[in-house]
Design a protein around this motif. Structure first.
Motif, PDB file in Angstrom:
ATOM      1  N   SER A  57       6.392  -0.631   7.299  1.00 29.80           N
ATOM      2  CA  SER A  57       6.700   0.369   6.423  1.00 29.80           C
ATOM      3  C   SER A  57       8.227  -0.024   5.789  1.00 29.80           C
ATOM      4  N   ALA A  58       8.093  -0.259   4.382  1.00 35.74           N
ATOM      5  CA  ALA A  58       9.380  -0.525   3.832  1.00 35.74           C
ATOM      6  C   ALA A  58      10.207   0.447   3.148  1.00 35.74           C
ATOM      7  N   MET A  59       9.600   1.569   2.571  1.00 36.67           N
ATOM      8  CA  MET A  59      10.286   2.588   1.843  1.00 36.67           C
ATOM      9  C   MET A  59       9.695   4.029   1.859  1.00 36.67           C
ATOM     10  N   LEU A  60      10.384   4.907   2.073  1.00 37.51           N
ATOM     11  CA  LEU A  60       9.899   6.232   1.940  1.00 37.51           C
ATOM     12  C   LEU A  60      10.183   6.819   0.469  1.00 37.51           C
ATOM     13  N   SER A  61       9.311   7.214  -0.298  1.00 35.43           N
ATOM     14  CA  SER A  61       9.553   7.588  -1.586  1.00 35.43           C
ATOM     15  C   SER A  61      10.797   8.874  -1.640  1.00 35.43           C
ATOM     16  N   ALA A  62      11.575   8.830  -2.548  1.00 32.54           N
ATOM     17  CA  ALA A  62      12.721   9.952  -2.868  1.00 32.54           C
ATOM     18  C   ALA A  62      12.173  11.333  -2.427  1.00 32.54           C
ATOM     19  N   LEU A  96       5.975   8.051  12.325  1.00 31.00           N
ATOM     20  CA  LEU A  96       4.901   7.141  11.440  1.00 31.00           C
ATOM     21  C   LEU A  96       5.237   6.099  11.123  1.00 31.00           C
ATOM     22  N   ALA A  97       6.538   5.717  10.477  1.00 26.17           N
ATOM     23  CA  ALA A  97       7.116   4.782   9.934  1.00 26.17           C
ATOM     24  C   ALA A  97       7.487   3.848  10.924  1.00 26.17           C
ATOM     25  N   GLY A  98       7.963   4.086  12.285  1.00 24.87           N
ATOM     26  CA  GLY A  98       8.298   3.512  13.135  1.00 24.87           C
ATOM     27  C   GLY A  98       6.670   2.695  13.908  1.00 24.87           C
ATOM     28  N   ILE A 106       4.717   6.918   1.627  1.00 25.61           N
ATOM     29  CA  ILE A 106       5.583   5.519   2.306  1.00 25.61           C
ATOM     30  C   ILE A 106       4.960   4.613   1.949  1.00 25.61           C
ATOM     31  N   LEU A 107       5.735   3.382   1.666  1.00 32.32           N
ATOM     32  CA  LEU A 107       5.252   1.989   0.899  1.00 32.32           C
ATOM     33  C   LEU A 107       5.212   1.143   2.146  1.00 32.32           C
ATOM     34  N   VAL A 108       3.977   0.636   2.465  1.00 34.49           N
ATOM     35  CA  VAL A 108       3.563  -0.168   3.742  1.00 34.49           C
ATOM     36  C   VAL A 108       3.163  -1.633   3.213  1.00 34.49           C
ATOM     37  N   HIS A 109       3.815  -2.566   3.759  1.00 36.86           N
ATOM     38  CA  HIS A 109       3.294  -3.973   3.463  1.00 36.86           C
ATOM     39  C   HIS A 109       2.387  -4.325   4.720  1.00 36.86           C
ATOM     40  N   CYS A 110       1.230  -5.064   4.082  1.00 36.07           N
ATOM     41  CA  CYS A 110       0.213  -5.283   5.134  1.00 36.07           C
ATOM     42  C   CYS A 110      -0.023  -6.876   4.814  1.00 36.07           C
ATOM     43  N   LEU A 111       0.111  -7.531   6.000  1.00 34.22           N
ATOM     44  CA  LEU A 111      -0.152  -8.895   6.161  1.00 34.22           C
ATOM     45  C   LEU A 111      -1.245  -9.389   5.536  1.00 34.22           C
ATOM     46  N   ILE A 122       0.779  -1.110   0.063  1.00 34.98           N
ATOM     47  CA  ILE A 122       0.062   0.048  -0.127  1.00 34.98           C
ATOM     48  C   ILE A 122       0.870   1.113   0.016  1.00 34.98           C
ATOM     49  N   ALA A 123       0.762   2.140  -0.949  1.00 38.19           N
ATOM     50  CA  ALA A 123       1.211   3.475  -0.720  1.00 38.19           C
ATOM     51  C   ALA A 123       0.321   4.328  -0.312  1.00 38.19           C
ATOM     52  N   VAL A 124       1.097   5.052   1.015  1.00 43.08           N
ATOM     53  CA  VAL A 124       0.377   6.017   1.645  1.00 43.08           C
ATOM     54  C   VAL A 124       0.967   7.258   1.410  1.00 43.08           C
ATOM     55  N   PRO A 125       0.154   8.132   0.780  1.00 38.27           N
ATOM     56  CA  PRO A 125       0.497   9.581   0.438  1.00 38.27           C
ATOM     57  C   PRO A 125       0.635  10.289   1.906  1.00 38.27           C
ATOM     58  N   LEU A 126       1.924  11.166   1.962  1.00 36.98           N
ATOM     59  CA  LEU A 126       2.093  11.859   3.260  1.00 36.98           C
ATOM     60  C   LEU A 126       1.811  13.308   2.993  1.00 36.98           C
TER      61      LEU A 126
END
Length: 163
Positions: free
Chosen positions: A123-128, A111-113, A133-138, A96-100
């Motif tokens: 939280s897997a990655m913050l965009s450049a 937030l990432a923590g 922020i890219l989030v993986h959901c189980l 899931i891409a979560v716009p910030l």
């Protein structure tokens, strides 16, 4: 005068308490050493925090802490049920891409923590550009609803705390 002596008062308190927890014994000497560390370390690191964030509502951070603590407990139960009782072919993991809307690096880090500490999400990655922020959901049946929940439950509160 106080900001020169205590450039980060909350950090001073946190370091003092952390020291007491590490030594696992409250004595006058340990309290004094913890306090000295709590004063010296923030003074040494103050030049590296020139644009330190101002907490506009520090008491909201306490309620945020308890909200996250509650969510961690509830998510642990939910993840245990998914792992123990849900058939593998029924699990619907999603990226899931979560716009910030957050702009402060510290708020984005919190937030990432928060996302990572809550079981079932990472939280897997913050965009450049720092705008999403890219989030993986189980497991989620509705990725958009999960995104909206992250924004409403965590990001909105962090905006109140940091900005």
């Amino acid at each position: 005068m106080m900001t020169r002596l205590f450039p980060h008062p909350l950090l001073t308190l946190t370091l003092t308490v952390t020291w007491l927890l590490l030594v696992n014994k409250i004595t006058v000497g340990n309290l004094l050493l913890g306090f000295v560390l709590g004063v010296v370390i923030p003074k040494l690191t103050a030049p590296y925090w020139p644009d330190r964030p101002k907490l506009s509502r520090p008491l909201k951070s306490v309620s945020y802490f308890f909200l996250v603590l509650w969510d961690i407990v509830i998510a642990n139960i939910a993840v245990a049920r998914i792992v123990l009782f849900m058939p593998r072919d029924k699990i619907r993991s999603a990226w899931i891409a979560v716009p910030l809307e957050l702009t402060s690096a510290e708020a984005i880090t919190v937030l990432a923590g928060t996302i990572t500490m809550t079981p079932g999400t990472v939280s897997a990655m913050l965009s450049a550009d720092g705008r999403s922020i890219l989030v993986h959901c189980l497991h989620t049946t509705d990725p958009e609803a999960t995104r909206d929940e992250i924004k409403a439950r965590y990001e909105a509160r962090l905006k109140e705390i940091f900005e």
